[in-house]
Design an enzyme around this catalytic site. Sequence first.
Site, short mmCIF file in Angstrom:
data_model
loop_
_atom_site.label_atom_id
_atom_site.label_comp_id
_atom_site.label_asym_id
_atom_site.label_seq_id
_atom_site.Cartn_x
_atom_site.Cartn_y
_atom_site.Cartn_z
N GLU A 173 0.83 -1.23 0.00
CA GLU A 173 0.00 0.00 0.00
C GLU A 173 0.86 1.26 0.00
OE1 GLU A 173 -3.07 -0.27 3.03
OE2 GLU A 173 -4.06 -1.88 1.95
N GLU A 292 -5.33 -8.57 -0.40
CA GLU A 292 -6.04 -8.27 0.86
C GLU A 292 -7.50 -8.05 0.50
OE1 GLU A 292 -4.66 -5.29 3.67
OE2 GLU A 292 -2.58 -5.75 3.18
O1 AHR Z 1 -5.15 -5.91 7.12
C1 AHR Z 1 -5.04 -4.74 7.88
C2 AHR Z 1 -4.33 -3.61 7.14
O2 AHR Z 1 -5.14 -3.16 6.10
C3 AHR Z 1 -3.04 -3.96 6.46
O3 AHR Z 1 -1.93 -3.86 7.30
C4 AHR Z 1 -2.93 -2.93 5.39
O4 AHR Z 1 -2.19 -3.36 4.28
C5 AHR Z 1 -4.38 -2.59 5.07
O5 AHR Z 1 -4.61 -1.22 5.04
#
Ligand code: AHR
Length: 500
Positions: A173, A292
């Site tokens: 990110e 994610e």
């Molecule tokens: O999964 C929780 C967080 O969400 C992670 O660390 C990040 O990559 C995302 O913003």
Amino acid sequence: MEPAKLTLDPAFTIGPVERRLFGSFVEHMGRSVYTGVFEPGHPAADETGLRRDVVDLVREMGVTVVRYPGGNFVSNYHWEDGVGPADERPARLDLAWRQIESNAFGLDEFMTWSAEVAAEPMLAVNLGTRGLREACDLLEYANHPVGSRWSDLRVKHGRREPYDIRLWCLGNEMDGPWQIGGKTAEEYGRLAAETAKAMRRVDPRVELVACGSSNSRMPTFASWEATVLEHCLEHVDYISAHAYYDPAGGDRASYLASAVEMDAHIAAVLATADHVAAKLGSRKRLRLAFDEWNVWSNSLFGGEASLDWAEAPRLIEEEYDVAAAAVVGSLLITLLNHADRVGIACQAQLTNVIAPIRTEPGGPAWRQTIFHPFALTAAHARGRVLRTEVTAPGFPTEQYGEVPVLAAAATYDDDEGELTVFAVNRGDRPLPLDADLRGLPGFADVRHVAVADADPGARNTQETPHRVTPHPVPGTALHGDRLSALLPPVSFNVVRLTRG
Ligand code: AHR
């Protein structure tokens, strides 16, 4: 109610079921690692501190890939702190989540654990506070056979054979203002390209994931991907996507229809990657790593600045209900329906932090509701994904207008002759399903299970860990090449047809 209709034909395939779609994520965050997968002294822990009760649940869930060690955590992480004799490892301040990181668990422990759960490791490198040099050092430690500074250190730590880790994320990110060491798209694109080139010199077999946007609501969404890929398209194998769907973020119907947003997100990222390829005169069709994704009441989180220094705190331990299981099921369906271009997906996370598996320190581990759609899909999505033609009654939502009340995907295993239909009823009433299985004759046996409950708010807790489990649905039947079923309200369904 008017039936939902589904047409399936074995001549129309989207792509093979990619096993890497059933990935998960373990971050050094909250109690994901500590008292999640790792708890020395726990009655179920082995001599290395791994909780065997959790290992068993991860295997049952069918997780194929695990991303590690972050997440935001990785952008300030010194991987060297987490290897070597445990009593010599330094405690550090983790700036992402304002945690005290003991470093008792690191790469070597993670590799032992991932072998125990039979999942492929997917490592992220720190491109926030560190860079190309440290990424190459880590890769050398992990994958170089022997005879160099970092590979010899691994051998000294008792790991003679290289780990041969194939999947690597080039940061995390990096567009996020919350990210330690965040970058502009220009800065990151150049860094990703150069790091990719150098890492491939260390080990040409690596598969590399460049960071896409943190979510599709980022003001730079799509332009971030375009700029980054102009620099690194030819050097990477995947672009990442992240998304969390928020039960508290708006109207309930839009939340139940979250998969519509995931579908549009995937289409936008792939269109952008293809646009860049066209611009560069490249024939490359980049694949997407949705590394994610999950349901998370993100709007209720106070933000990183609201956190106080603590070691393994209880952080974002979301409790999931039956509606969340239906949403998670529909997200899995969407990933399957993009099997031609989505090559990796990781549900975030695995234990305690927005997770399908919950644990108590010194106590039990249990399956949240969202465990079940994941486990059922990982177990039964086999062979190839068929193109499904859905006609269904409309489901009004504030954010996406009218969407079909049914979400569905189907897989066909040519070897076993087995057809599996995955279906979500988003609506509050039972939904009749009528499927036309043309070209797929001869099924003798039908088994239908659902994750559903008279109360869509039902949850599994430490006291009632089996309140929500998959149960058989009666009445599902074959009439020649037609399948009929009644999908319970707000439910995730798996209908398996075998030749007996
Ligand atoms: O999964 C929780 C967080 O969400 C992670 O660390 C990040 O990559 C995302 O913003």
